[in-house]
Write an enzyme that holds these catalytic residues in place. Structure first.
Site, PDB file in Angstrom:
ATOM      1  N   HIS A   1       7.962  39.306   6.894  1.00 40.55           N
ATOM      2  CA  HIS A   1       9.324  39.699   6.528  1.00 40.55           C
ATOM      3  C   HIS A   1      10.276  39.313   7.656  1.00 40.55           C
ATOM      4  O   HIS A   1       9.946  39.563   8.821  1.00 40.55           O
ATOM      5  CB  HIS A   1       9.401  41.211   6.301  1.00 40.55           C
ATOM      6  CG  HIS A   1      10.799  41.673   6.050  1.00 40.55           C
ATOM      7  ND1 HIS A   1      11.412  41.481   4.829  1.00 40.55           N
ATOM      8  CD2 HIS A   1      11.718  42.262   6.868  1.00 40.55           C
ATOM      9  CE1 HIS A   1      12.646  41.977   4.905  1.00 40.55           C
ATOM     10  NE2 HIS A   1      12.862  42.446   6.126  1.00 40.55           N
TER      11      HIS A   1
ATOM     12  N   LEU B   1       0.854  -1.189   0.000  1.00 40.48           N
ATOM     13  CA  LEU B   1       0.000   0.000   0.000  1.00 40.48           C
ATOM     14  C   LEU B   1       0.894   1.245   0.000  1.00 40.48           C
ATOM     15  O   LEU B   1       1.908   1.277   0.702  1.00 40.48           O
ATOM     16  CB  LEU B   1      -0.893   0.010   1.242  1.00 40.48           C
ATOM     17  CG  LEU B   1      -2.072  -0.963   1.250  1.00 40.48           C
ATOM     18  CD1 LEU B   1      -2.760  -0.932   2.609  1.00 40.48           C
ATOM     19  CD2 LEU B   1      -3.064  -0.658   0.135  1.00 40.48           C
TER      20      LEU B   1
END
Ligand code: FAD
Length: 475
Positions: free
Chosen positions: A454, A38
């Site tokens: 920033h 899987l």
């Protein structure tokens, strides 16, 4: 004894197992049939193991080459490739266990074995019964679904006349399991997988040559991005040979090396390396799954589907790599979700390829969404373009990674964003914002008005959005 289900999914890759989870969430009695593990290609042979190796390569490059730029002197850096491989495998195992747990949580029946679709039989007058050849050798299980989802994925493509032996000539499955690194490697194919390997192995100190048939590497990407990546890879020592027609009949193995010639424009050149890695695309797993027992059509090697992901047999769907298009994990899972939604509710969720982000995890990274400048021009749009370099972004300087730029292609008439193209640090993460912008039909101005922190790399999006109307602040 035959078991009844609302949905049986053949193939437990990213597309298949995500579809199974959604089906169970929607209350459908669900089974998944998986022949290997899987998680499929992405988890075991693709996205995850390759990115784990790329990360080790990045750490090695930094320790070797750039740490001293930060005032950090590291002496005696060595590469222990067995540990690199062990780390990669541990990540894969952890995620693999996670997928198994999700199946249990969703009460999804998992059949470990090879699934085949049967035609009309004693079990059902309609095609679609799924026979499972169990891996443990027990008698085949018969599953009687109301709906079938085929999610059998893809496998590496070969080149006629060139035998892939897994040692001298490898595909990506073999390369991921290498126990030691070659000193030199020829990579045939400059697409996404070939370029990721080129970048990674170059960082590990392997001498890499990429042999590409077309005029450039990564032909689907914007040409400015391709030029920048080519320049950066060549600067780090990767040799990229384009317009090269491989002469398969010249292939030879002598003294533990491979030899092969290619016609490079007017000249025939012989290439030599320790090994050769074939990265020439992937073919769909359509054979041996019983399609001949149905009306399902295969076109150019891929299962043909409608917008609903239904095949010509309306109760049988197909999703992921097996239907072609963009062969990406996030596309496969999105298609899986849409197919299940259609089964459960009748809703149609068409995937717009222009809203699919595409990433290359090389150094520097590449990420894009939407139309390239060339495609947009060919479609008749009048363009305005914003371009902003990472070297003018504070955080990029702080990180010591200033190569590359972001380019936004917009329509002069409507202000719509047609495409966003990035090459540079962490752009495979930055592209998520571009994807949201495309979904919300944001204009460049709207991107620029969202307040970005920033210092951050995200500021490159604000600046490139402003640059579309010649209003960039920092350049
Ligand atoms: P698969 O993941 O191929 O799964 C199909 C599953 O079906 C397999 O587990 C297979 O064993 C099983 N199966 C097949 N036939 C049968 C059968 N008859 N019975 C039972 N089971 C069957 N994509 C990204 O988005 N990002 C990346 O960074 C990225 N990197 C990649 C790197 C490499 C080296 C490679 C090879 C691929 C990469 N991809 C990446 C592509 C991605 O792995 C595929 O697009 C994705 O796995 C497709 O999912 P899928 O479910 O369609 O098929």
């Amino acid at each position: 004894m035959a078991q009844n289900y609302d949905v049986v999914i053949i193939g437990g890759g990213t597309g298949g197992y995500v579809a199974a989870i959604r089906a169970a969430q929607l209350g459908l009695k669900t089974a998944i049939v998986e022949n290997e593990k899987l998680g499929g290609t992405c988890l075991h042979k693709g996205c995850i193991p390759s990115k784990a190796l790329l990360r080790s390569a990045e750490v090695y490059r930094m320790a070797n080459k750039t740490a001293s730029d930060f005032g950090v002197e590291i002496e005696g850096v060595t590469l222990q490739f067995d540990k690199v491989q062990a780390r990669k495998q541990a990540i894969v195992e952890q995620l693999s266990q996670g997928v198994n747990t999700l199946m249990k949580k969703g009460k999804i029946d998992v059949y470990e074995g090879y699934g085949r679709v049967l035609g009309p039989s004693i079990f059902s007058p309609m095609p679609g019964t799924v026979s499972v050849e169990l891996r443990n050798g027990d008698e085949n299980e018969m599953l009687l679904p109301t709906n079938v989802v085929i999610a059998t994925g893809s496998k590496p493509r070969g080149i006629e006349g060139l035998t892939v032996d897994g040692n001298y000539v490898m595909n990506s499955d073999h390369a991921l399991m290498m126990e030691t690194l070659p000193k030199s490697l020829l990579i045939v194919g400059g697409g996404v997988i070939g370029i990721e390997w080129a970048s990674m192995l170059c960082d590990f100190g392997v001498y890499v040559t990429v042999i590409e048939f077309g005029p450039t590497i990564l032909p689907a990407e914007d040409m400015d991005v391709v030029k920048e990546l080519t320049k950066q890879l060549e600067k780090r020592g990767v040799r990229i040979v384009t317009n090269a027609k491989l002469k398969v009949d010249t292939f030879d193995i002598k003294n533990d090396s491979v030899f092969i010639s290619a016609q490079v424009e007017e000249i025939e050149e012989q290439f030599e390396a320790d090994k050769l890695l074939l990265c020439v695309g992937r073919e769909a797993n359509t054979k041996g799954i019983g399609l001949e027992n149905t009306e399902i059509e295969v076109e150019n090697g891929f299962i043909k589907v409608q917008d609903t992901y239904q095949t010509k047999e309306s109760h049988m769907y197909a999703i992921g790599d097996v239907i072609g298009g963009l062969q990406l994990a996030h596309v496969a899972s999105h298609e899986g979700l849409s197919a299940i939604e259609h089964i459960a509710t009748g809703k149609i969720g068409v995937l717009d390829p222009l809203r699919v982000p595409k990433c290359v995890y090389s150094y520097p990274e590449v990420a894009s969404i939407g139309l390239t400048e060339k495609d947009a021009k060919e479609q008749g749009f009048t363009l305005k373009i914003g371009n902003f370099p990472f070297k003018a972004i504070g955080k990029a300087l702080v990180n010591g990674e200033t190569e590359g730029f972001v380019k936004i292609v917009a329509d002069v008439q409507t202000n719509d964003i047609l495409g966003i193209h990035m090459v540079g640090p962490h752009v495979t993460d930055l592209i998520g914002e571009a994807s949201l912008a495309k979904l919300l039909d944001a204009t460049p101005w709207e991107i620029s008005q969202a307040i970005h922190p920033h210092p951050s790399l995200n500021e490159v999006l604000v600046e490139s959005a402003l640059a579309v109307d010649n209003r960039a602040i920092h350049f």
